[in-house]
Write a protein that holds these residues in place. Sequence first.
Motif, PDB file in Angstrom:
ATOM      1  N   ALA A  38     -19.413   9.349 -26.345  1.00 22.90           N
ATOM      2  CA  ALA A  38     -19.801   8.327 -27.319  1.00 22.90           C
ATOM      3  C   ALA A  38     -18.991   8.563 -28.586  1.00 22.90           C
ATOM      4  O   ALA A  38     -19.221   9.528 -29.308  1.00 22.90           O
ATOM      5  N   GLU A  39     -18.025   7.672 -28.833  1.00 27.40           N
ATOM      6  CA  GLU A  39     -17.081   7.874 -29.934  1.00 27.40           C
ATOM      7  C   GLU A  39     -17.354   6.909 -31.081  1.00 27.40           C
ATOM      8  O   GLU A  39     -17.270   5.693 -30.918  1.00 27.40           O
ATOM      9  N   GLY A  40     -17.656   7.466 -32.235  1.00 33.66           N
ATOM     10  CA  GLY A  40     -17.908   6.658 -33.417  1.00 33.66           C
ATOM     11  C   GLY A  40     -16.631   6.212 -34.095  1.00 33.66           C
ATOM     12  O   GLY A  40     -15.542   6.735 -33.844  1.00 33.66           O
ATOM     13  N   GLY A  41     -16.773   5.246 -34.988  1.00 38.34           N
ATOM     14  CA  GLY A  41     -15.630   4.643 -35.659  1.00 38.34           C
ATOM     15  C   GLY A  41     -14.953   5.517 -36.689  1.00 38.34           C
ATOM     16  O   GLY A  41     -13.931   5.120 -37.258  1.00 38.34           O
ATOM     17  N   SER A  78     -13.406   8.104 -35.951  1.00 43.07           N
ATOM     18  CA  SER A  78     -12.295   8.733 -35.239  1.00 43.07           C
ATOM     19  C   SER A  78     -10.962   8.093 -35.583  1.00 43.07           C
ATOM     20  O   SER A  78     -10.906   6.994 -36.143  1.00 43.07           O
ATOM     21  N   GLY A  79      -9.883   8.764 -35.216  1.00 48.60           N
ATOM     22  CA  GLY A  79      -8.556   8.202 -35.406  1.00 48.60           C
ATOM     23  C   GLY A  79      -8.150   7.354 -34.219  1.00 48.60           C
ATOM     24  O   GLY A  79      -8.753   7.431 -33.143  1.00 48.60           O
ATOM     25  N   GLY A  80      -7.139   6.526 -34.400  1.00 52.99           N
ATOM     26  CA  GLY A  80      -6.680   5.674 -33.310  1.00 52.99           C
ATOM     27  C   GLY A  80      -7.596   4.484 -33.100  1.00 52.99           C
ATOM     28  O   GLY A  80      -8.207   3.972 -34.046  1.00 52.99           O
ATOM     29  N   HIS A  81      -7.721   4.031 -31.861  1.00 54.48           N
ATOM     30  CA  HIS A  81      -8.545   2.859 -31.548  1.00 54.48           C
ATOM     31  C   HIS A  81     -10.017   3.196 -31.772  1.00 54.48           C
ATOM     32  O   HIS A  81     -10.518   4.209 -31.282  1.00 54.48           O
ATOM     33  N   VAL A  82     -10.708   2.341 -32.509  1.00 57.73           N
ATOM     34  CA  VAL A  82     -12.081   2.646 -32.920  1.00 57.73           C
ATOM     35  C   VAL A  82     -13.029   1.487 -32.643  1.00 57.73           C
ATOM     36  O   VAL A  82     -12.623   0.334 -32.505  1.00 57.73           O
ATOM     37  N   GLY A  83     -14.326   1.831 -32.584  1.00 59.41           N
ATOM     38  CA  GLY A  83     -15.380   0.832 -32.495  1.00 59.41           C
ATOM     39  C   GLY A  83     -16.014   0.634 -33.856  1.00 59.41           C
ATOM     40  O   GLY A  83     -15.533   1.153 -34.866  1.00 59.41           O
ATOM     41  N   ASP A  84     -17.130  -0.100 -33.886  1.00 55.56           N
ATOM     42  CA  ASP A  84     -17.781  -0.419 -35.154  1.00 55.56           C
ATOM     43  C   ASP A  84     -18.843   0.596 -35.567  1.00 55.56           C
ATOM     44  O   ASP A  84     -19.060   0.825 -36.752  1.00 55.56           O
ATOM     45  N   MET A  85     -19.525   1.202 -34.595  1.00 54.42           N
ATOM     46  CA  MET A  85     -20.661   2.066 -34.918  1.00 54.42           C
ATOM     47  C   MET A  85     -20.220   3.469 -35.329  1.00 54.42           C
ATOM     48  O   MET A  85     -19.220   3.996 -34.824  1.00 54.42           O
ATOM     49  N   THR A  86     -20.967   4.066 -36.226  1.00 51.94           N
ATOM     50  CA  THR A  86     -20.694   5.439 -36.627  1.00 51.94           C
ATOM     51  C   THR A  86     -21.270   6.409 -35.597  1.00 51.94           C
ATOM     52  O   THR A  86     -22.173   6.068 -34.843  1.00 51.94           O
ATOM     53  N   THR A  87     -20.736   7.605 -35.584  1.00 50.33           N
ATOM     54  CA  THR A  87     -21.186   8.616 -34.633  1.00 50.33           C
ATOM     55  C   THR A  87     -22.665   8.928 -34.798  1.00 50.33           C
ATOM     56  O   THR A  87     -23.406   9.044 -33.812  1.00 50.33           O
ATOM     57  N   MET A  88     -23.114   9.058 -36.039  1.00 44.64           N
ATOM     58  CA  MET A  88     -24.522   9.382 -36.304  1.00 44.64           C
ATOM     59  C   MET A  88     -25.466   8.336 -35.722  1.00 44.64           C
ATOM     60  O   MET A  88     -26.534   8.658 -35.200  1.00 44.64           O
ATOM     61  N   ALA A  89     -25.065   7.071 -35.760  1.00 40.77           N
ATOM     62  CA  ALA A  89     -25.902   5.999 -35.222  1.00 40.77           C
ATOM     63  C   ALA A  89     -25.708   5.820 -33.721  1.00 40.77           C
ATOM     64  O   ALA A  89     -26.660   5.535 -32.981  1.00 40.77           O
ATOM     65  N   LEU A  90     -24.465   5.979 -33.264  1.00 46.56           N
ATOM     66  CA  LEU A  90     -24.144   5.695 -31.864  1.00 46.56           C
ATOM     67  C   LEU A  90     -24.685   6.735 -30.900  1.00 46.56           C
ATOM     68  O   LEU A  90     -25.295   6.387 -29.872  1.00 46.56           O
ATOM     69  N   VAL A  91     -24.466   8.009 -31.188  1.00 47.27           N
ATOM     70  CA  VAL A  91     -24.789   9.063 -30.221  1.00 47.27           C
ATOM     71  C   VAL A  91     -26.252   9.062 -29.795  1.00 47.27           C
ATOM     72  O   VAL A  91     -26.553   9.038 -28.590  1.00 47.27           O
ATOM     73  N   PRO A  92     -27.232   9.078 -30.717  1.00 41.82           N
ATOM     74  CA  PRO A  92     -28.619   9.109 -30.256  1.00 41.82           C
ATOM     75  C   PRO A  92     -29.034   7.862 -29.486  1.00 41.82           C
ATOM     76  O   PRO A  92     -29.839   7.939 -28.553  1.00 41.82           O
TER      77      PRO A  92
END
Length: 311
Positions: free
Chosen positions: A134-137, A139-153
């Motif tokens: 689960a990769e949050g936004g 990160s470097g390179g191609h990214v999604g919209d959600m942050t890691t803190m919100a996405l992972v759980p």
Amino acid sequence: MMLNEMLGIKYPVIQGGMANIATGKFAAAVSNAGGLGLIGSGGWDAARVEEEIHDAKKATDKPFGVNLMLMNPDKENIADLLVRENIKVITTGAGTPGKLVDKWKAAGAIVIPVVASCALARKVEQQGADAVIAEGGESGGHVGDMTTMALVPQVIDSVNIPVIAAGGIADGRQMAAALMLGATGVQVGTCLLVSEECPIHENYKEALIKARDNSTTVTGRSLNAPVRILKNVMAREYLKLEAQAASRDELEQITLGGLRRAVFDGDVQNGSVMAGQVCGQLKEVKPLATILDELCEGAKKRLAEAASIKF
């Protein structure tokens, strides 16, 4: 089960499959240092990926894997190559692996797609994935919209397979936070760019070390292809044209060959210097073994301290 137990490695850490950077030799160096090295197939064809796999096999006797970008026009040949080469860990990005999962798992591989949403995580679980990243936004390179803190759980609550956290992780504090969210391990990329073994140009490493907390920006949102890079001449020109509603062809002309210019030529003003938001934390070039050890020992320390917190 922690990621290191699942993969038979020292640390619960996967190296991101960074295009043009994650070579066979670099993947082997990460594996030798205790993580899981990945060869990033990026835009390479099957013949080039085969060369990199052979390089990795010569340089390490430890587990390593390959990341397959599903937009790669030679993906079917690469997928077959991974079976022939007996690659035991395969990560995927930019889509869903679909029927490739069955082929790989029949050959004994562990399949771990990168996801940026709960819906995608559920879909790849149904396709047979063994775990997800689960990769949050951040990160470097191609990214999604959600942050890691919100996405992972939320991904953890959505699937019944292990979840590995990625995006915004460069030291023990962030790794500990990811584990507290329920992740079984982490994937990191930006913090490994400033390793002694990383094959990028020294100018690239210097640009990362000089970076601050707000030194990155995201280009390509208007094309539905967001990419996080360091702010530079190219990025500013791209964003200017995006604001003017430039065509896809005009925008792609700016970035054409940009990553190669940064990685190989060291042109950090006109190249695409991909980096995550953690770049402001990077202060010096270190051996991979030191980076991974400090990351994991720092996480252990933070988790032990957290155990004593009382409300």
